[in-house]
Design an enzyme around this catalytic site. Structure first.
Site, PDB file in Angstrom:
ATOM      1  CD  GLU B 140      -1.615   2.287   1.596  1.00 19.29           C
ATOM      2  OE1 GLU B 140      -2.061   3.010   2.688  1.00 19.29           O
ATOM      3  OE2 GLU B 140      -1.034   3.142   0.455  1.00 19.29           O
ATOM      4  CD  GLU B 149       3.318   9.425   2.019  1.00 21.45           C
ATOM      5  OE1 GLU B 149       3.870   8.468   2.243  1.00 21.45           O
ATOM      6  OE2 GLU B 149       2.090   9.570   2.137  1.00 21.45           O
TER       7      GLU B 149
END
Lengths: 380, 380
Positions: B140, B149
C-alpha cells in the site's frame, strides 16, 4: 529564539566540545535550521516587543561596547541586531546566518546603507572564517525554557574561536527558573489521553471483528506512545502570574563568557518551593528563563538590561513558558513545601530536544511528608 | 498511504532508476519515514475501512494468487497485509519495513502464530536481501493524489529485484484523476492571505516607527512566501460529489508491472472537461486516484477489485482529495468546456513532494474563448 519543531529520528555531530554527540548536518538542517528560512517566522520573533526592546536597549544604552568596535552576530536572521550594532557605532559587524535568510539580511543591510560596516556571511558559525577576532558577540540564541534548540552550543563555539580576550557577550548571563503552578490543562490532557485509549479499544474490537486481525499485543506500546504525547510532553503556555502558586527557584545559572558545552549538557538542580496560595492544586510546574546584559567584570555595561520570560500579564513573550503537568494534580495549600529535584538531558535522537526528570516530595505544613513521585517529560 | 509532511530542504539519492536525484538517507528518514514509526499513524490508516476492505477483498477473493506462493510486502507497517497473505495460504511472506514499526509487526505476527510463514525484515526494500524471488509483491504505497511521497519508486525497485517472471503486483494498476470543482475555501484562503499582508504592513510600520528598522525591501519576498502558503499549496479535502462541477479526466495511467521510475518522474496530461452544473463557479480542481487489483494478463485475478478515492458521501478515505484553488474563481456554466494542461514534477528540495503547473483555457458554450491562465501549485 523559540521555534516549533517535531522531535524526530536523527543522528548528530556538531564537534563543539567534549561529550557532544555526532550531528548529521543534513538532518540537522532539514529538522532545525530550515524553519528559520521563513520570513513569517522571522516576523514572529521581530514582533515580540519585549524581546526586541531588551536587545535594542541593551545595545543603545551601552554604546561604549560598540562604538569603533568589531562585532559578531551569531544567527543574524533578518540582520536586525547586526544593523543596530552598526548604528550604535561598530566599526565592523560580521553577521552569520546558516539559512537563505542571509540573502534577505544582506538586502536589508543595503537598504540601510550599511554594507560597508555589516558583512553578512551565509553558513554555520562553526564553519565560517572571519578575517579577525571581535570585541563583542551578540546573539539571540535562547529557545523555549532557554536551552531547547541547543543553539548556545554554537555561540560557545563562536566565542571560543572569535572573541578577543576581554571581549563581551550579549547577553552576558542566563538563568533557568521553575515554579509550581495550577492549570486546567492537566484535566484536559488526561481526558484527551483517556479518549485516545477508548478510541483504541473500539478500534481493536472493530479490527478483530471485521478482519480477524488482533492487535491487542500493541495496546501497551500504543498507550506509551499516547501517554508520551498527551501527558509527558511539555506544553507551551503563556501563564498568568496567578497560576504560579509557590516560590520560583533558579535551577541553572550560566555565565555566557565562561560556560562550556559540558556545563549545559546536563542540567541538575535541587530546590525548595514554598506554596503561597491557600487551598489550591499543584497541577505541575512552569519553567522559563531570563537573560541579562551586564557586559563583563573588566568591561561592564553602563546600563544593565534584563530580558525575562517569567509569567506576566502585559509583558509576555513568544517564548511563553514550558509547562510540565502532573497526573493527577495534588491538593496543596499555603505553608506546604515542595522539595524538587530536576534533571534535564538532551534527547539521544535529537540533540536539540530535551528529556526531563522531575522528582518531587511534598511536605505538608502539618509536617506530614507525602511519598515522593518522579515523572519523566519530553521537551519536543 | 497518505501522511502529512513538512516540505523542507534536503538533497536526495535513491539510486532507483535513471534521472532520479541523489537522496540523503539520513535526511529522508528524518523527514519522511519516521512518521510511520508512530502507532497512531498506523491506526489512522488501519481505520480507513474503504482502504482495508479493498486489500482484504483483493487478497481473499483471489487466493489462487497466494496459495502456496511467496509474497513480498513492501512497507509492511503493522504487518496486516503480510498476515492476510499468509492467511490466504502463502507459503512464505517477506514483510519489509524501514522503521521500528517492524518490531510491532513481528509481535503481531507472533500473536497470530504465523512466524513460520511471515518473516519481518527491518530496512529499506532497496537495501534488503531476500533468500528468493517472489510470486507476488503487495504494497500500500499510494500517497495523496497517488504519487506524493514517491513510495512507488521503492515498489518498482522491489519488483525489478525480487519479482519472478510471471509474478503479479498488488495493486496491478493505478490512475490519477482530475475534475473541476466549486469550493468556498478559495475565498477563505484569499482572505487569510490578505489578512497576512495587512498584518505585514502594520508590522512594517510599527518596526520602522519603533526601531528605525525598515524592512519594506522584504515585502515582495514575504508576499511570495505567503502566496505560496495560502494560495498555491494544494489542500487536503474530503470533497462532496456535489462539488464536482464537470467531467473528470484521467491524467495518468500506470501499469504497476511495467512502469519505470522515469515514467513517473514527470506527469503531463492534456484533457478536456465539460461543465455539468448550471450557473456555478470554477473554484479550482480536485485531484484523486484509484488503483485496481486485476492480477496480470497471464495470471489474472478471479475477482477484480477497485479502490477509489473519488469524492464520495459515504466511502471517503483518509487520502481525501488534493484541491488546487484558483484566485479569483471563474463564473462558469453547463455547456462551457475547459481545456486543461497538467504538469507535475518532483520538488528539487524534496523528491517526495511535488510541483504542479496547471494551464486552463475556458471555452464558453457561446463559443467565446477566455484567455488561458497558468497557475503554479505545490503539493507539500
Amino acid at each position: 529564539m523559540g521555534s516549533h519543531q517535531k522531535g524526530e529520528h536523527g543522528g548528530s555531530s556538531n564537534g563543539s566540545g567534549g561529550g557532544a554527540v555526532v550531528v548529521d548536518k543534513g538532518v540537522d538542517f532539514a529538522q532545525y535550521f530550515c524553519t528559520y528560512a521563513f520570513l513569517y517566522h522571522q516576523k514572529e520573533m521581530l514582533s515580540d516587543r519585549v524581546r526586541m526592546d531588551a536587545y535594542f536597549n541593551a545595545i543603545f544604552e551601552n554604546k561604549h561596547h560598540f562604538n569603533g568596535k568589531t562585532v559578531l552576530d551569531v544567527g543574524t536572521g533578518s540582520g536586525i541586531l547586526a544593523i543596530w550594532s552598526a548604528q550604535a557605532g561598530a566599526r565592523k559587524v560580521y553577521a552569520v546566518e546558516a539559512t537563505k535568510m542571509s540573502e534577505h539580511a544582506r538586502t536589508i543591510v543595503k537598504a540601510h546603507n550599511l554594507q560597508d560596516v555589516v558583512e553578512v556571511l551565509e553558513g554555520s558559525v562553526e564553519d565560517v572564517t572571519l578575517p579577525e577576532k571581535v570585541d563583542v558577540i551578540i546573539s539571540e540564541w535562547m529557545g523555549y525554557f532557554l536551552l531547547r534548540e541547543s543553539m548556545f552550543d554554537s555561540v560557545i563555539c563562536a566565542r571560543d574561536r572569535w572573541l578577543k580576550p576581554g571581549g563581551v557577550m550579549y547577553p552576558s548571563h542566563a538563568r533557568m527558573w521553575m515554579a509550581p503552578i495550577r492549570s486546567g490543562l492537566g484535566d484536559q490532557k488526561k481526558s484527551d489521553y483517556d479518549g485516545a485509549m477508548d478510541d483504541w479499544s473500539a478500534f481493536l474490537e472493530d479490527t478483530k471483528e471485521h478482519y480477524g486481525f488482533d492487535m491487542s499485543v500493541l495496546t501497551k506500546p500504543f498507550s506509551e506512545e499516547q501517554r508520551k504525547y498527551y501527558l509527558q510532553t511539555s506544553l507551551w503556555q503563556n501563564l498568568h502570574p496567578h497560576q504560579v502558586i509557590g516560590t520560583a527557584a533558579i535551577i541553572k545559572e550560566i555565565d555566557c563568557l565562561t560556560a562550556t558545552v559540558n556545563d549545559i549538557l546536563k542540567v541538575t538542580s535541587n530546590s525548595i518551593s514554598s506554596i503561597t496560595l491557600e487551598n489550591t492544586r499543584l497541577s505541575g510546574f512552569g519553567g522559563w528563563f531570563d537573560v541579562h546584559f551586564r557586559g563583563s567584570k573588566v568591561n561592564p555595561a553602563q546600563q544593565e538590561i534584563e530580558l525575562t520570560t517569567a509569567p506576566s500579564i502585559n509583558n509576555g513573550t513568544h517564548w511563553g513558558q514550558q509547562v510540565f503537568l502532573l497526573h493527577p494534580h495534588i491538593d496543596i495549600s499555603e505553608g506546604d513545601d515542595l522539595s524538587l529535584s530536576f534533571t534535564m538531558n538532551r534527547s539521544k535522537e535529537n540533540h536539540r530536544l530535551m528529556e526531563v526528570e522531575l522528582e518531587c516530595e511534598v511536605k505538608r505544613s502539618s509536617g506530614k511528608q507525602l511519598p515522593p513521585f518522579r515523572n519523566k517529560f519530553y521537551i519536543e
